[in-house]
Write a protein that holds these residues in place. Structure first.
Motif, short mmCIF file in Angstrom:
data_model
loop_
_atom_site.label_atom_id
_atom_site.label_comp_id
_atom_site.label_asym_id
_atom_site.label_seq_id
_atom_site.Cartn_x
_atom_site.Cartn_y
_atom_site.Cartn_z
N GLY A 25 41.88 41.73 45.82
CA GLY A 25 40.71 41.60 45.54
C GLY A 25 39.59 42.87 45.65
N VAL A 83 35.69 33.51 45.34
CA VAL A 83 34.63 34.36 45.24
C VAL A 83 33.55 33.96 46.56
N GLU A 99 36.46 32.64 36.37
CA GLU A 99 35.24 31.70 36.72
C GLU A 99 34.55 30.95 35.62
N HIS A 129 38.29 38.27 36.88
CA HIS A 129 37.91 37.42 37.75
C HIS A 129 36.75 36.64 37.24
N LEU A 130 35.79 37.46 36.93
CA LEU A 130 34.72 36.59 36.23
C LEU A 130 34.64 35.71 35.05
N TRP A 169 37.77 43.01 38.02
CA TRP A 169 36.50 42.42 38.21
C TRP A 169 36.07 41.51 36.81
N LEU A 228 42.02 31.45 43.43
CA LEU A 228 40.77 32.65 43.32
C LEU A 228 39.73 32.33 44.17
N SER A 231 32.55 43.88 46.56
CA SER A 231 31.42 44.18 45.66
C SER A 231 30.06 44.49 46.29
N ASP A 273 30.72 41.10 50.23
CA ASP A 273 30.78 40.38 49.17
C ASP A 273 32.30 40.71 48.62
N TYR A 274 33.20 39.58 48.09
CA TYR A 274 34.25 39.97 47.39
C TYR A 274 34.65 39.02 46.56
N ARG A 275 35.54 39.31 45.71
CA ARG A 275 36.37 38.51 44.92
C ARG A 275 37.90 38.68 44.97
#
Length: 278
Positions: A46, A27, A140, A136-137, A133, A25, A49, A90-92
């Motif tokens: 991805g 970010v 983390e 992914h959060l 989203w 992953l 954001s 920005d991206y994840r």
């Protein structure tokens, strides 16, 4: 968003998620970074954001990946990326193998896994975007359980696959590659930490240096020396995620010192490896 007068900066952080197919992953916030031509062994999935990324693949296809959209790049697809706005993007991202996706879907079969592909690099699907989203959060987070991480990532990625992926057409990575190119690529993969010569490559491939260079670029999308650098940087990232010290990573990937490793790593990921380690 940067304040007036504040210099642009690039930030990126990688980690591995064993709870979901041992995926990787990322970010990141890229203000000025431009990716050189490269390809991934895995699916790159991805969400943008903030801002927008300009995408171009090896066949000349161009796309803008804007804020609020999902982006997907198939394995083996040579591509490059750069900011599409002055503020960058920005991206994840999640990088997961086709075999890992099929296991999560409850399917099997290496051939079927290799023919899975996404026909579009930009996906407009608000529901799946939100699932991704949050997943992914969650990955983390240091407080979430492994069960929650696996459950959320499985639900989000598999929904993206079932809604937007197709099967039955071979991916670029396994399309008809001349035997000489395949042998040369396998030789590079097996000798990443060394400094293979063009003579050794052409001898292994059974082709003249001139014809091998032309065929390799046509089939893979980059020249052999660029492919070698890409594989070195990829291996460095994998070792970084295992917690290996930078000095040993430089040695194991064929760099003369940590400074050389850091410069090449930054060229691909926008930040030196010391900043990318979680």
């Amino acid at each position: 968003m940067r304040k007036p007068g504040q210099p642009a900066s690039n930030r990126a952080k990688f980690w591995r998620e064993p709870a979901f197919a041992d995926s990787e992953l990322l970010v990141a916030s890229y203000a000025t970074h431009c990716f050189p031509p490269h390809a991934h062994d895995e699916f790159a999935i991805g969400v943008i954001s903030r801002g927008a990324q300009a995408y171009q693949d090896g066949r000349g296809q161009r796309a803008i990946m804007p804020q609020g959209r999902m982006c997907v790049i198939n394995p083996g697809q040579v591509h490059e990326g750069r900011p599409a706005t002055e503020e960058g993007w920005d991206y994840r991202m999640v990088y997961v193998s086709a075999e890992g996706l099929f296991r999560a879907l409850g399917e099997s079969g290496a051939t079927a896994a290799r023919t899975l592909h996404f026909p579009s690099v930009v996906i407009d699907d608000e529901e799946t975007k939100q699932l991704f989203w949050m997943a992914h959060l969650c990955s983390e987070s240091v407080e979430a359980t492994q069960l929650e991480k696996a459950s959320r990532l499985t639900a989000a990625i598999c929904q993206a696959v079932t809604r937007h992926a197709l099967a039955g057409r071979k991916l670029a990575e396994i399309s008809a590659v001349p035997g000489a190119v395949r042998k040369a690529r396998e030789y590079i993969d097996a000798h990443v930490a060394e400094n293979p010569s063009l003579e050794a490559l052409s001898s292994e491939a059974g082709a003249s240096p001139f014809h091998l260079l032309r065929a390799f670029k046509d089939a893979i999308g980059v020249a052999p020396h660029s492919y070698l650098v890409q594989r070195r940087v990829e291996r460095a990232k994998h070792l970084l995620l295992k917690g290996c010290p930078l000095r040993s990573i430089a040695i194991e990937t064929g760099y003369c010192d940590q400074g050389h490793l850091s410069r090449e790593f930054k060229r691909f990921y926008g930040v030196p490896p010391s900043m990318a380690r979680r």
